[in-house]
Design a protein around this motif. Sequence first.
Motif, PDB file in Angstrom:
ATOM      1  N   ARG A   1       0.364  12.047  47.435  1.00 10.76           N
ATOM      2  CA  ARG A   1      -1.057  12.377  47.310  1.00 10.76           C
ATOM      3  C   ARG A   1      -1.850  11.091  47.113  1.00 10.76           C
ATOM      4  N   ALA A   2      -3.146  11.188  47.275  1.00 12.78           N
ATOM      5  CA  ALA A   2      -4.007  10.014  47.117  1.00 12.78           C
ATOM      6  C   ALA A   2      -4.081   9.586  45.650  1.00 12.78           C
ATOM      7  N   LEU A   3      -4.169   8.280  45.429  1.00 11.56           N
ATOM      8  CA  LEU A   3      -4.412   7.740  44.094  1.00 11.56           C
ATOM      9  C   LEU A   3      -5.892   7.911  43.787  1.00 11.56           C
ATOM     10  N   ARG A   4      -6.209   8.637  42.719  1.00  8.88           N
ATOM     11  CA  ARG A   4      -7.610   8.948  42.402  1.00  8.88           C
ATOM     12  C   ARG A   4      -8.124   7.996  41.327  1.00  8.88           C
ATOM     13  N   VAL A   5      -9.099   7.171  41.702  1.00  7.75           N
ATOM     14  CA  VAL A   5      -9.603   6.128  40.809  1.00  7.75           C
ATOM     15  C   VAL A   5     -11.110   6.294  40.626  1.00  7.75           C
ATOM     16  N   ASP A   6     -11.532   6.305  39.368  1.00  8.68           N
ATOM     17  CA  ASP A   6     -12.957   6.326  39.028  1.00  8.68           C
ATOM     18  C   ASP A   6     -13.450   4.888  38.936  1.00  8.68           C
ATOM     19  N   VAL A   7     -14.361   4.508  39.833  1.00  5.83           N
ATOM     20  CA  VAL A   7     -14.876   3.135  39.845  1.00  5.83           C
ATOM     21  C   VAL A   7     -16.212   3.022  39.099  1.00  5.83           C
ATOM     22  N   VAL A   8     -16.685   4.113  38.518  1.00  5.67           N
ATOM     23  CA  VAL A   8     -17.904   4.195  37.706  1.00  5.67           C
ATOM     24  C   VAL A   8     -19.158   4.147  38.570  1.00  5.67           C
ATOM     25  N   ASN A   9     -19.266   3.132  39.402  1.00  5.18           N
ATOM     26  CA  ASN A   9     -20.431   2.953  40.275  1.00  5.18           C
ATOM     27  C   ASN A   9     -19.941   2.238  41.537  1.00  5.18           C
ATOM     28  N   ARG A  10     -20.320   2.747  42.693  1.00  6.24           N
ATOM     29  CA  ARG A  10     -19.809   2.169  43.945  1.00  6.24           C
ATOM     30  C   ARG A  10     -20.404   0.803  44.271  1.00  6.24           C
ATOM     31  N   ARG A  11     -21.388   0.349  43.496  1.00  8.44           N
ATOM     32  CA  ARG A  11     -22.006  -0.955  43.753  1.00  8.44           C
ATOM     33  C   ARG A  11     -21.388  -2.079  42.923  1.00  8.44           C
ATOM     34  N   VAL A  12     -20.613  -1.728  41.889  1.00 11.15           N
ATOM     35  CA  VAL A  12     -20.192  -2.754  40.938  1.00 11.15           C
ATOM     36  C   VAL A  12     -18.810  -3.305  41.266  1.00 11.15           C
ATOM     37  N   VAL A  13     -18.372  -4.267  40.464  1.00  6.76           N
ATOM     38  CA  VAL A  13     -17.172  -5.037  40.756  1.00  6.76           C
ATOM     39  C   VAL A  13     -15.928  -4.175  40.875  1.00  6.76           C
ATOM     40  N   SER A  14     -15.818  -3.115  40.073  1.00  7.48           N
ATOM     41  CA  SER A  14     -14.618  -2.278  40.120  1.00  7.48           C
ATOM     42  C   SER A  14     -14.431  -1.663  41.504  1.00  7.48           C
ATOM     43  N   ALA A  15     -15.525  -1.224  42.113  1.00  7.21           N
ATOM     44  CA  ALA A  15     -15.441  -0.659  43.463  1.00  7.21           C
ATOM     45  C   ALA A  15     -15.048  -1.729  44.479  1.00  7.21           C
ATOM     46  N   GLY A  16     -15.584  -2.931  44.321  1.00 12.73           N
ATOM     47  CA  GLY A  16     -15.251  -4.018  45.227  1.00 12.73           C
ATOM     48  C   GLY A  16     -13.780  -4.401  45.146  1.00 12.73           C
ATOM     49  N   LEU A  17     -13.236  -4.437  43.932  1.00 11.12           N
ATOM     50  CA  LEU A  17     -11.823  -4.787  43.770  1.00 11.12           C
ATOM     51  C   LEU A  17     -10.913  -3.708  44.362  1.00 11.12           C
ATOM     52  N   LEU A  18     -11.290  -2.446  44.173  1.00 11.06           N
ATOM     53  CA  LEU A  18     -10.486  -1.374  44.753  1.00 11.06           C
ATOM     54  C   LEU A  18     -10.519  -1.444  46.278  1.00 11.06           C
ATOM     55  N   GLN A  19     -11.672  -1.789  46.834  1.00  9.82           N
ATOM     56  CA  GLN A  19     -11.773  -1.936  48.285  1.00  9.82           C
ATOM     57  C   GLN A  19     -10.924  -3.110  48.774  1.00  9.82           C
ATOM     58  N   ASP A  20     -10.939  -4.213  48.042  1.00  7.70           N
ATOM     59  CA  ASP A  20     -10.096  -5.357  48.409  1.00  7.70           C
ATOM     60  C   ASP A  20      -8.615  -4.976  48.368  1.00  7.70           C
ATOM     61  N   PHE A  21      -8.234  -4.213  47.362  1.00  3.19           N
ATOM     62  CA  PHE A  21      -6.854  -3.731  47.257  1.00  3.19           C
ATOM     63  C   PHE A  21      -6.489  -2.885  48.467  1.00  3.19           C
ATOM     64  N   TYR A  22      -7.405  -2.023  48.882  1.00  2.52           N
ATOM     65  CA  TYR A  22      -7.148  -1.161  50.036  1.00  2.52           C
ATOM     66  C   TYR A  22      -7.007  -1.981  51.320  1.00  2.52           C
TER      67      TYR A  22
END
Length: 318
Positions: free
Chosen positions: A96-117
């Motif tokens: 199944r998909a790994l479900r991650v809450d990035v809090v806000n799609r504009r902030v650093v957490s979302a960017g790091l998850l995208q880099d990981f992907y």
Amino acid sequence: MRCSCRVLCVDLDAVGTFVAAADAGQFQEAAAALSITQQAVSKRIAMLEKDLGVRLFIRTARGTQLTIDGQAFLPHARELLRVAERADASVRPGRRALRVDVVNRRVVSAGLLQDFYRMHPDIELDVVTLDADVNGAIAAVEAGTIDATFHGVPARQRLPAAVKAARMIDEPHQLLVGPRHAFASVRSVTPAQLAGHRIWMPGLHARGEVAVYYEELATAFGLAIDMLGPVFGNEALLDEIADSADLATLIGERSRYMWPDSYDLRRIPIRNPTPIYPMSLIWRDDNPHPALGQFRGYLDSRRADVPDVELWRPKWGQ
């Protein structure tokens, strides 16, 4: 109490046996394919016929043959097995998909998850943004609603026994100003220089640990951070800043914002010291999803991305 819906009460092993027997045309060959005895095949088929209230097979000299009811049931039986397989895959770690809450799609957490992907495009992700403070996010992790989340975690924050948190991000701040602001043309500013200038962050008072962080930052450097006022969204905030000679706001260095060229907004680094917002990854220690460990390892490898400058960190953060 016996279920009144016969199809939903059938045994999936019996359904699988029925499909195998229909494909093989003989109970003996179906038994070999399923690695069970021919007697077990006969019992499962008999049980299924009893549950459905119809006869599915007739015996012939060459083996077995589907009845009219058996022919009608066969495509639905195949679909039942496919649905069961999809249901199993939806909750099986690694499938199944790994479900991650990035809090806000504009902030650093979302960017790091995208880099990981980008590095692991084979890993399926479910990216969500929960409307919750750190307590709500921890509760969601504990309940299994999400696999992981990013939040600032106060040092005295109590975590459930199975929940872990590790600081993974130190995000430097920048000042965002319009072209007529006093700092629009400078290369950097110090926190001391910001004292007396209005920093507008509407709605911040309701954001739990984030508000606590900015209150400590304001106290440490004598800043005037205005947290009041209705929240009309990032676009409205950027529009106001672009048109103002005295409004400014604080954003993360790796936050991603888009605005029209005509706004001419400026991102000004803050130095001597650089305020840092610490964010932790929060997850269940007993979560077996293999991609979670990979993601944690990736975040560890990115910890060195903090700039080599004098930093200011809040006392409350882990």
